[in-house]
Design a protein around this motif. Structure first.
Motif, mmCIF file in Angstrom:
data_model
loop_
_atom_site.group_PDB
_atom_site.id
_atom_site.type_symbol
_atom_site.label_atom_id
_atom_site.label_comp_id
_atom_site.label_asym_id
_atom_site.label_seq_id
_atom_site.Cartn_x
_atom_site.Cartn_y
_atom_site.Cartn_z
ATOM 1 N N UNK A 194 14.917 82.021 118.234
ATOM 2 C CA UNK A 194 13.626 81.476 118.387
ATOM 3 C C UNK A 194 13.453 79.941 119.226
ATOM 4 N N UNK A 195 12.505 79.631 119.655
ATOM 5 C CA UNK A 195 12.643 78.311 120.507
ATOM 6 C C UNK A 195 11.009 78.103 120.456
ATOM 7 N N UNK A 225 12.894 70.851 105.708
ATOM 8 C CA UNK A 225 12.226 70.887 104.447
ATOM 9 C C UNK A 225 12.945 72.260 103.979
ATOM 10 N N UNK A 226 13.097 73.565 104.304
ATOM 11 C CA UNK A 226 13.798 74.382 103.508
ATOM 12 C C UNK A 226 15.320 74.587 103.992
ATOM 13 N N UNK A 227 15.618 74.113 105.124
ATOM 14 C CA UNK A 227 16.934 74.225 105.451
ATOM 15 C C UNK A 227 17.644 72.995 106.022
ATOM 16 N N UNK A 228 19.076 73.057 105.976
ATOM 17 C CA UNK A 228 19.887 71.890 106.798
ATOM 18 C C UNK A 228 19.998 72.380 107.934
ATOM 19 N N UNK A 229 19.761 71.314 108.900
ATOM 20 C CA UNK A 229 19.852 71.705 110.436
ATOM 21 C C UNK A 229 21.158 71.077 110.932
ATOM 22 N N UNK A 230 22.255 71.725 111.624
ATOM 23 C CA UNK A 230 23.133 71.463 112.317
ATOM 24 C C UNK A 230 23.160 71.174 113.726
ATOM 25 N N UNK A 231 23.131 70.052 114.362
ATOM 26 C CA UNK A 231 22.697 69.984 115.765
ATOM 27 C C UNK A 231 23.938 70.572 116.646
ATOM 28 N N UNK A 232 23.500 71.556 117.688
ATOM 29 C CA UNK A 232 24.320 72.190 118.169
ATOM 30 C C UNK A 232 24.440 71.629 119.581
ATOM 31 N N UNK A 240 16.377 73.284 126.140
ATOM 32 C CA UNK A 240 16.279 73.554 124.763
ATOM 33 C C UNK A 240 17.428 72.690 124.362
ATOM 34 N N UNK A 241 17.031 71.842 123.170
ATOM 35 C CA UNK A 241 18.062 71.365 122.230
ATOM 36 C C UNK A 241 18.154 72.605 120.988
ATOM 37 N N UNK A 242 19.195 72.496 120.497
ATOM 38 C CA UNK A 242 19.300 73.646 119.634
ATOM 39 C C UNK A 242 20.236 72.965 118.287
ATOM 40 N N UNK A 247 25.116 77.266 107.085
ATOM 41 C CA UNK A 247 25.519 78.356 106.148
ATOM 42 C C UNK A 247 24.891 79.762 106.898
ATOM 43 N N UNK A 248 24.382 79.731 108.210
ATOM 44 C CA UNK A 248 24.088 81.055 108.745
ATOM 45 C C UNK A 248 24.353 81.055 110.388
ATOM 46 N N UNK A 249 24.006 81.928 110.860
ATOM 47 C CA UNK A 249 24.365 81.851 112.455
ATOM 48 C C UNK A 249 23.212 81.680 113.148
ATOM 49 N N UNK A 250 21.894 81.474 112.431
ATOM 50 C CA UNK A 250 20.573 81.114 112.900
ATOM 51 C C UNK A 250 20.498 80.077 113.957
ATOM 52 N N UNK A 251 20.317 80.021 115.000
ATOM 53 C CA UNK A 251 20.088 78.948 115.859
ATOM 54 C C UNK A 251 18.452 78.724 116.303
ATOM 55 N N UNK A 252 17.903 77.549 116.370
ATOM 56 C CA UNK A 252 16.615 77.302 116.759
ATOM 57 C C UNK A 252 16.849 76.301 118.017
ATOM 58 N N UNK A 253 15.801 76.735 118.825
ATOM 59 C CA UNK A 253 15.693 75.736 120.230
ATOM 60 C C UNK A 253 14.561 74.954 120.005
ATOM 61 N N UNK A 254 14.340 73.785 120.689
ATOM 62 C CA UNK A 254 13.273 72.886 120.540
ATOM 63 C C UNK A 254 13.218 72.556 122.155
#
Length: 336
Positions: A194-195, A225-232, A240-242, A247-254
């Motif tokens: 997701x981006x 709010x629901x998750x702790x985000x770890x900078x990639x 995209x910054x990610x 605790x997951x393998x889910x990566x989000x880009x902005x």
């Protein structure tokens, strides 16, 4: 035509700020089968006449020059909607033979019937634009009731091996900003990436409103709010910054083109469907490579024109300055 082969690595395609350009966005058409409210009016636009659009042979020749003489290593096929281009798998196969990494940005509507053939032709991966998960909202945003086709297209792309399937959403205040968390959950559930992209002043109507833009900071605050985000971080010069959900393998880009410009590391150049070279998404001038092609220019002359265009590239866009001038072409005519 100059068909010389490069025995050594080409000189880098560099601008006056030392940025080396290796990423080419090639628009295959300005036409689209959606009428997204933030992109164009309901009646659509005046499409380019067919005679003005580059032929397959012309695209292949320009990409050959880009790869062999300018050091381009990554090609992104865009539109409009590139899946509307007739004979696309054949063009992809020809471009694949030139050796670059090849990807495609699409609205996904025609992907279910073409994904396997595109993968077999050599396409590496796809980006799919999807701003909402709700059928009624999708129809309101795009003025078309086609969300089921998009879901089917993404599933077909993943099954064909066009991975990772990246899902691009533009959150707009009061339109779809309440779905940011849902979109991430949907992507994670299906194995997509997701981006989120800040909305930009590239609409045909010139109605872009900064106050309706959901900024990168707002997106991250909502996700936090629901998750702790770890900078990639950022991979190379990728836009995209990610962040990874802890605790997951889910990566989000902005992609924060407006509030966190990444112009200092920009390595992209754009070729429009009618053969105009743009050294910036927000450029107000273009270089006519189609005229060179159809005027009998040798590859060396095309290379010189390409290098001269990049040499003129400015330090960055001026969206945040009082003197910003929106490009004459909307995003659908530029190519993403």
């Amino acid at each position: 035509m100059d068909t010389r082969q490069m025995d050594t690595a080409p000189a880098p395609l560099v601008d006056r700020f030392g940025r080396v350009h290796t990423d080419l966005r090639v628009s295959l058409t300005d036409r689209c089968n959606l009428r997204c409210t933030y992109c164009m009016p309901a009646e659509g636009l005046n499409w380019l006449p067919k005679a003005e659009v580059l032929t397959d042979d012309e695209i292949v020749r320009l990409v050959r020059v880009a790869v062999r003489q300018l050091g381009i290593t990554s090609i992104r096929l865009t539109g409009g909607e590139p899946l509307l281009r007739r004979g696309l798998p054949g063009l992809v196969a020809r471009l694949t033979e030139l050796g670059p990494e090849l990807s495609l940005t699409t609205n996904g509507i025609g992907l279910a019937r073409t994904a396997a053939e595109l993968k077999a032709a050599g396409l590496h991966r796809v980006n799919v634009s999807l701003d909402t998960l709700r059928a009624d909202r999708y129809a309101e945003i795009t003025r078309r009731d086609r969300i089921a086709d998009v879901f089917a297209g993404m599933a077909a792309a993943q099954a064909a091996g066009l991975a990772p399937v990246k899902v691009n959403a533009v959150p707009v205040r009061g339109v779809n900003d309440d779905e940011i968390v849902e979109l991430v959950e949907f992507a994670a559930e299906h194995g997509y990436r997701m981006r989120f992209i800040e909305s930009m002043p590239l609409d045909a109507q010139g109605a872009w409103d900064r106050t309706k833009m959901i900024t990168a900071d707002e997106i991250l605050e909502i996700l936090g709010r629901p998750w702790q985000l770890v900078p990639v971080g950022r991979h190379g010069n990728a836009p995209a910054e990610e962040w990874r959900i802890s605790g997951t393998d889910t990566v989000v880009g902005v992609i924060a083109s407006v509030t966190r410009p990444f112009c200092g590391g920009c390595d992209r150049v754009r070729l429009t469907a009618d053969g105009q070279l743009r050294n910036c998404l927000f450029a107000t001038t273009e270089s006519d490579l189609r005229a060179l092609l159809r005027g009998g220019a040798a590859d060396a002359e095309i290379e010189r024109a390409w290098r001269a265009t990049i040499a003129r590239k400015g330090p960055g866009h001026d969206i945040n300055s009082a003197g910003f001038v929106q490009p004459d072409r909307p995003m659908s005519a530029i190519g993403g």
